[in-house]
Design a protein around this motif. Structure first.
Motif, short mmCIF file in Angstrom:
data_model
loop_
_atom_site.label_atom_id
_atom_site.label_comp_id
_atom_site.label_asym_id
_atom_site.label_seq_id
_atom_site.Cartn_x
_atom_site.Cartn_y
_atom_site.Cartn_z
N PRO A 34 -10.72 -9.69 -9.47
CA PRO A 34 -9.54 -10.33 -8.87
C PRO A 34 -8.60 -9.38 -8.14
O PRO A 34 -7.92 -9.79 -7.19
N LYS A 35 -8.52 -8.13 -8.57
CA LYS A 35 -7.56 -7.21 -7.95
C LYS A 35 -8.09 -6.68 -6.62
O LYS A 35 -9.29 -6.49 -6.46
N CYS A 36 -7.19 -6.41 -5.69
CA CYS A 36 -7.58 -5.79 -4.42
C CYS A 36 -6.69 -4.59 -4.15
O CYS A 36 -5.54 -4.51 -4.60
N ASN A 37 -7.24 -3.62 -3.42
CA ASN A 37 -6.51 -2.38 -3.14
C ASN A 37 -6.03 -2.27 -1.70
O ASN A 37 -5.49 -1.25 -1.30
N ILE A 38 -6.24 -3.32 -0.92
CA ILE A 38 -5.68 -3.39 0.43
C ILE A 38 -5.17 -4.80 0.67
O ILE A 38 -5.56 -5.73 -0.02
N GLN A 39 -4.28 -4.96 1.64
CA GLN A 39 -3.83 -6.29 2.03
C GLN A 39 -4.14 -6.50 3.49
O GLN A 39 -3.50 -5.92 4.37
N CYS A 40 -5.16 -7.30 3.75
CA CYS A 40 -5.56 -7.61 5.12
C CYS A 40 -4.62 -8.66 5.70
O CYS A 40 -4.17 -9.57 4.99
N PHE A 100 2.30 -8.44 -11.18
CA PHE A 100 1.09 -7.83 -11.72
C PHE A 100 1.39 -6.72 -12.71
O PHE A 100 0.76 -6.62 -13.76
N GLU A 101 2.36 -5.85 -12.39
CA GLU A 101 2.60 -4.68 -13.22
C GLU A 101 2.96 -5.06 -14.65
O GLU A 101 2.54 -4.42 -15.61
N LYS A 144 -1.90 4.77 -7.65
CA LYS A 144 -0.56 4.20 -7.72
C LYS A 144 0.23 4.39 -6.42
O LYS A 144 1.40 4.00 -6.33
N ASN A 145 -0.41 4.97 -5.43
CA ASN A 145 0.27 5.24 -4.16
C ASN A 145 -0.07 4.18 -3.12
O ASN A 145 -1.23 3.82 -2.94
N PRO A 194 -14.52 -5.25 -5.44
CA PRO A 194 -15.24 -4.80 -6.63
C PRO A 194 -14.77 -3.46 -7.17
O PRO A 194 -14.74 -3.25 -8.39
N PHE A 195 -14.36 -2.56 -6.28
CA PHE A 195 -14.01 -1.22 -6.76
C PHE A 195 -12.50 -1.02 -6.93
O PHE A 195 -12.05 0.09 -7.19
N ALA A 196 -11.75 -2.12 -6.82
CA ALA A 196 -10.40 -2.17 -7.38
C ALA A 196 -10.50 -2.66 -8.81
O ALA A 196 -9.52 -2.67 -9.56
#
Length: 427
Positions: free
Chosen positions: A35-41, A351-352, A164-165, A93-95
């Motif tokens: 469910p988590k993502c590391n970018i926002q398209c 989320f945090e 975290k950046n 997947p890798f987030a």
């Protein structure tokens, strides 16, 4: 050193996304464990519990790795033509590396002949993860790369998060591109088949797709999928026009100078299942939801405890969001015993807050509360802590969790009168 792909004898010709000749013979299932993502398209709006939209980023629920395996078993019972199991979100997947790799390991152990597949933006695909998917035998990986020019890339994404950046603008674009190129290079060194997805956005990157294809060919990619943007409500790019067929045909012809083109993509949901062009997500929807509610036994060495949100230590009578502390219980030969009480993280938003709760309960297989919101349910589940709503006695909840009973029945449980009874739930 990158590990070389290790797979048993698998017929890779039966992957319908990579071989259009078999798209009507064999199918795939997407397991929504990430469910988590590391970018926002700027074109993406991830949704849950949505059965009426068929596009990437949409799913009806989130599964844990064990629940995904249970769901896979049921899918194959009903549809033996499924030859591919993939993870394509609804985040990246890798987030969610633990959930992703855990699911892949379970599938490989249970189904040695199954084709395993992943789709990622490449940002979090570290060398150690490439080594691991090669060892597991994940044979096909799709990487979405929308530009190789940072000035174009920065227009596509609102932000990029590394650990975290959070980075925006050109700095974020440069980091993403660096990781994507390294990911494709590493995957090919490991012997993985790589497909590149490139979302075609008019006025943004439609003139640039051929440059992406050229660069990816230099890196050794195997297939290129130019995909027309699907304008999605409540996104910065909702006003863009979807490219027509003639435009897409022209772009694919240009890109075909460098890489073979995928022309039969159906822009699948994160929980898609069935043959391409004959999706069966609606048919399997009930089964998917049932599996998401099912408690899969957990190794007590990893998660021996159950957390409880309670006022007095007899009943489950506190909402998760209002709990300032949790009682931690375990099962013993004599019954159930209270181990300790733990303070809940300070109140916060988003989320945090729930990620911190999951961290506090990282050795707990479940948490019992009188009420739990949708966001904490999703986050706790993907972190391996099963959220259980009940208004009954602590003993009833503990018994259901440890014995693998139907947890859906707990939601209507009425508070018991008196002490915890014969289950010996004392200290």
């Amino acid at each position: 050193m990158t590990a070389t792909l290790n797979v048993p004898t698998i017929n890779f010709e039966q992957h319908p996304c990579f071989n259009p000749k078999v798209k009507g013979q064999f199918g795939r299932v997407h397991l929504p464990v990430a469910p988590k993502c590391n970018i926002q398209c700027n074109y993406c709006n991830r949704k849950y519990d949505c059965v009426n939209e068929s596009r990437p980023g949409v799913t009806s629920t989130i599964l844990s790795p064990s629940q995904a395996l249970s769901y896979m078993e049921k899918v194959l019972e009903k549809e033996p033509r499924i030859t591919v199991a993939g993870i394509a979100g609804p985040g990246d997947p890798f987030a969610n590396p633990e959930e992703t790799l855990g699911t892949m390991r379970l599938l490989r152990d249970k189904y040695p002949d199954l084709i395993l597949c992943l789709a990622t933006n490449g940002l979090g695909l570290k060398p150690e993860y490439i080594d691991e998917i090669a060892r597991i035998g994940v044979s096909h990986v799709t990487v979405t790369i929308n530009a190789i020019d940072p000035e174009i890339t920065r227009k596509v994404y609102r932000w990029v998060r590394d650990e975290k950046n959070v980075y925006q603008g050109r700095k974020g674009a440069e980091l993403l591109l660096k990781r994507q190129i390294a990911a494709v290079t590493g995957l090919k060194a490991a012997g993985v088949t790589v497909k590149i997805n490139c979302i075609i956005m008019p006025g943004i990157n439609d003139h640039h797709a051929v440059e992406v294809a050229k660069k990816m060919a230099e890196l050794g990619a195997d297939l290129f999928n130019a995909m027309a943007i699907f304008p999605t409500a409540e996104t910065p790019f909702e006003g863009l026009t979807e490219p027509d067929g003639l435009t897409m045909a022209k772009i694919r012809k240009e890109c075909e100078q460098y890489l073979p083109q995928m022309r039969h993509c159906t822009r699948c949901r994160a929980d898609a299942v069935g043959l391409l062009g004959a999706d069966q997500s609606e048919e399997f929807h009930g089964c998917l939801i049932d599996c998401s509610k099912k408690l899969i036994p957990v190794d007590t060495k990893d998660r021996p405890y159950v957390a409880v949100a309670t006022v007095e230590g007899v009943l489950v009578n506190r909402h998760l969001g209002q709990a300032d502390q949790f009682q931690i219980w375990e099962k013993t030969e004599a019954g159930f015993a209270l181990v300790e009480e733990r303070l809940a993280p300070e109140e916060g938003h988003g989320f945090e807050r729930w990620q911190r709760v999951a961290d506090v309960l990282k050795d707990c297989r479940a948490v019992l509360a009188s009420g739990i919101g949708n966001n904490p349910k999703q986050i706790l589940t993907q972190c391996g802590v099963l959220p259980v709503e009940t208004a009954g006695s602590i003993a009833t909840g503990l018994r259901a969790v440890y014995n693998g009973e139907d947890l859906a029945k707990l939601k209507g449980e009425q508070p018991a009168v008196g002490a915890l009874g014969a289950d010996s739930c004392g200290t």
